[in-house]
Write a protein that holds these residues in place. Structure first.
Motif, PDB file in Angstrom:
ATOM      1  N   PRO A   1      17.446 -45.234 -17.307  1.00 51.16           N
ATOM      2  CA  PRO A   1      16.493 -44.209 -16.896  1.00 51.16           C
ATOM      3  C   PRO A   1      17.200 -42.881 -16.660  1.00 51.16           C
ATOM      4  N   SER A   2      16.473 -41.808 -16.744  1.00 54.72           N
ATOM      5  CA  SER A   2      17.069 -40.483 -16.563  1.00 54.72           C
ATOM      6  C   SER A   2      17.263 -40.118 -15.105  1.00 54.72           C
ATOM      7  N   ALA A   3      16.600 -40.846 -14.186  1.00 52.22           N
ATOM      8  CA  ALA A   3      16.745 -40.543 -12.759  1.00 52.22           C
ATOM      9  C   ALA A   3      16.694 -41.826 -11.950  1.00 52.22           C
ATOM     10  N   GLN A   4      17.409 -41.826 -10.836  1.00 51.10           N
ATOM     11  CA  GLN A   4      17.431 -42.977  -9.941  1.00 51.10           C
ATOM     12  C   GLN A   4      17.571 -42.484  -8.507  1.00 51.10           C
ATOM     13  N   ARG A   5      16.888 -43.136  -7.591  1.00 49.39           N
ATOM     14  CA  ARG A   5      17.004 -42.808  -6.176  1.00 49.39           C
ATOM     15  C   ARG A   5      16.798 -44.081  -5.371  1.00 49.39           C
ATOM     16  N   SER A   6      17.579 -44.247  -4.308  1.00 50.38           N
ATOM     17  CA  SER A   6      17.459 -45.409  -3.441  1.00 50.38           C
ATOM     18  C   SER A   6      17.166 -44.951  -2.017  1.00 50.38           C
TER      19      SER A   6
ATOM     20  N   VAL B   1       2.990 -55.133  -1.107  1.00 50.07           N
ATOM     21  CA  VAL B   1       1.767 -55.581  -1.775  1.00 50.07           C
ATOM     22  C   VAL B   1       0.939 -54.367  -2.197  1.00 50.07           C
ATOM     23  N   GLU B   2       0.814 -53.385  -1.326  1.00 48.02           N
ATOM     24  CA  GLU B   2       0.039 -52.185  -1.631  1.00 48.02           C
ATOM     25  C   GLU B   2       0.678 -51.406  -2.779  1.00 48.02           C
ATOM     26  N   TRP B   3       1.989 -51.201  -2.694  1.00 46.48           N
ATOM     27  CA  TRP B   3       2.682 -50.430  -3.735  1.00 46.48           C
ATOM     28  C   TRP B   3       2.658 -51.156  -5.071  1.00 46.48           C
TER      29      TRP B   3
ATOM     30  N   PRO C   1       7.509 -46.215  -9.688  1.00 44.91           N
ATOM     31  CA  PRO C   1       8.748 -46.570 -10.418  1.00 44.91           C
ATOM     32  C   PRO C   1       9.727 -47.387  -9.573  1.00 44.91           C
ATOM     33  N   ILE C   2       9.232 -48.413  -8.902  1.00 45.34           N
ATOM     34  CA  ILE C   2      10.097 -49.274  -8.086  1.00 45.34           C
ATOM     35  C   ILE C   2      10.765 -50.309  -8.988  1.00 45.34           C
TER      36      ILE C   2
ATOM     37  N   GLU D   1      13.455 -45.837 -10.251  1.00 46.86           N
ATOM     38  CA  GLU D   1      14.073 -45.466 -11.525  1.00 46.86           C
ATOM     39  C   GLU D   1      13.003 -45.006 -12.497  1.00 46.86           C
ATOM     40  N   GLY D   2      13.304 -43.987 -13.257  1.00 49.53           N
ATOM     41  CA  GLY D   2      12.359 -43.486 -14.243  1.00 49.53           C
ATOM     42  C   GLY D   2      12.586 -42.022 -14.535  1.00 49.53           C
ATOM     43  N   GLY D   3      11.528 -41.296 -14.864  1.00 49.44           N
ATOM     44  CA  GLY D   3      11.630 -39.867 -15.103  1.00 49.44           C
ATOM     45  C   GLY D   3      11.868 -39.111 -13.815  1.00 49.44           C
ATOM     46  N   PRO D   4      12.552 -37.967 -13.873  1.00 54.49           N
ATOM     47  CA  PRO D   4      12.864 -37.205 -12.655  1.00 54.49           C
ATOM     48  C   PRO D   4      11.633 -36.855 -11.832  1.00 54.49           C
TER      49      PRO D   4
END
Length: 364
Positions: free
Chosen positions: A180-185, A200-202, A208-209, A224-227
């Motif tokens: 992916p082009s972007a990732q954040r934790s 469950v809700e998400w 992009p989990i 992870e996914g697009g910025p």
């Protein structure tokens, strides 16, 4: 194809391996298949002559455009991942190594996947085809790239998780995907009950989990996914930034939860329905467990007898695997119907029982 820079030369020793297997079958000699041995703890000890795949190595075919790679079983897993990384691609199922010597063959044989599995898929989902050596020493190909499966068996998928009990895996073709082009934790402080409710809700939204783990009083999330999507979701969920090294440490079981020296209780992995309640085991506190895969995979330590842990996992709709070596098989016993089919398959493919006998179950 020229060998990749920094790696050992490609080498195909399938004929040598075939001759060794043909002789072992004729003599009834059990074989213990050995790759990097980094996952040798998972399963029963095999009493047999070692048969190493380490010299059968290389990447005969890699097509980044078609997202397909074919790899020999003895190839170091790290070497394959480095090759894919150069093209901005990866193995989506995030396989654990458990050591520098881990091989591609061991990755397929154990079928273990990392934190991304529920969102990307498991090892089995990305296997396109395999080449294996049967008990006669013949090299056979199965899977989508080569020939139709025979006898009604999808052998390319059956080899995943079989731990070498059905034949010697020599080559595997895999589907790969772009990074992916972007990732954040993120780390979000919250009790377990709230974490399960939010997941469950998400899960009902296109967020992009790609990883969700709860332990030590906090929910750990990877995006992870697009910025744009990652940034917007990160702002919405809030929490504190979490270093990207957390996920490799979880995958390799290097977090303090796994490495504590003050807790000698056996380590267990339970695969359960996401919303299953806490296991009813005498010395297990749910808050001291690690909930991975949004709760579908749970790690715990317990001194309960093996039979009790397996029975409790079955009661909750799943199964359990003892990660700490012991005297009994670490896997949940098979039901009579499943055991019958496993025995029939083993008898069909390995009637003389030369391939890793007893590795999974004593009767196999």
């Amino acid at each position: 194809m020229a060998p990749h820079q920094g790696s050992l030369p490609d080498r195909d020793i399938s004929e040598t391996l075939g001759e060794r297997i043909r002789r072992a079958d004729a003599e009834g000699t059990p074989l213990r298949i050995v790759g990097g041995d980094t996952k040798a703890f998972l399963g029963n000890t095999v009493d047999g002559e070692p048969l190493s795949t380490r010299e059968h190595r290389g990447i005969p075919r890699y097509d980044p455009v078609e997202l397909i790679v074919s790899v020999r079983a003895g190839t170091p897993l790290a070497e394959l991942e480095a090759r894919l990384d150069e093209q901005g691609q990866r193995l989506p199922f995030e396989p654990p190594h458990f050591g520098d010597a881990a091989t591609v063959g061991g990755m397929v044989a154990t079928g273990l996947s990392g934190p991304r599995r529920p969102w990307a898929g498991a090892v089995r989902d990305f296997v396109l085809g395999v080449r294996l050596i049967d008990r006669h020493g013949a090299s056979l190909r199965f899977g989508g790239e080569v020939m139709k499966n025979v006898a009604g068996y999808d052998l390319s998928r059956l080899m995943v998780g079989a731990q070498g009990c059905l034949g010697l895996l020599t080559d595997v073709s895999l589907k790969v995907l772009p990074k992916p082009s972007a990732q954040r934790s993120l780390r979000l402080e919250m009790p377990l009950a709230e974490a399960r409710r939010r997941l469950v809700e998400w899960g009902q939204e296109p967020l992009p989990i790609t990883a969700a783990t709860w332990f030590d009083g906090a929910l750990h999330i990877r995006l992870e996914g697009g910025p744009g999507s990652v940034d917007a979701t990160g702002r919405r969920l809030g929490g504190e930034p979490l270093g990207a090294t957390f996920w490799p440490a979880l995958r390799e079981q290097q977090l303090a939860f796994f490495t504590r020296e003050d807790d000698a209780r056996p380590l267990w992995r339970l695969s359960l329905p996401q919303q299953a309640p806490a296991p009813d085991l005498e010395d297990v506190d749910e808050t001291a467990m690690l909930h991975d895969w949004a709760g579908a995979q749970r790690w715990l330590r317990s001194t309960a007898p093996d039979e009790a842990v397996h029975a409790e996992a079955c009661r909750l709709g799943g199964h359990a695997t003892r990660w700490t070596p012991g005297e009994q098989t670490p896997f949940t016993p098979l039901s009579p119907v499943l055991a019958k089919y496993h025995r029939r398959l083993k008898t069909e493919l390995d009637p003389n029982g030369i391939f890793n006998p007893g590795r999974l179950y004593a009767e196999l």
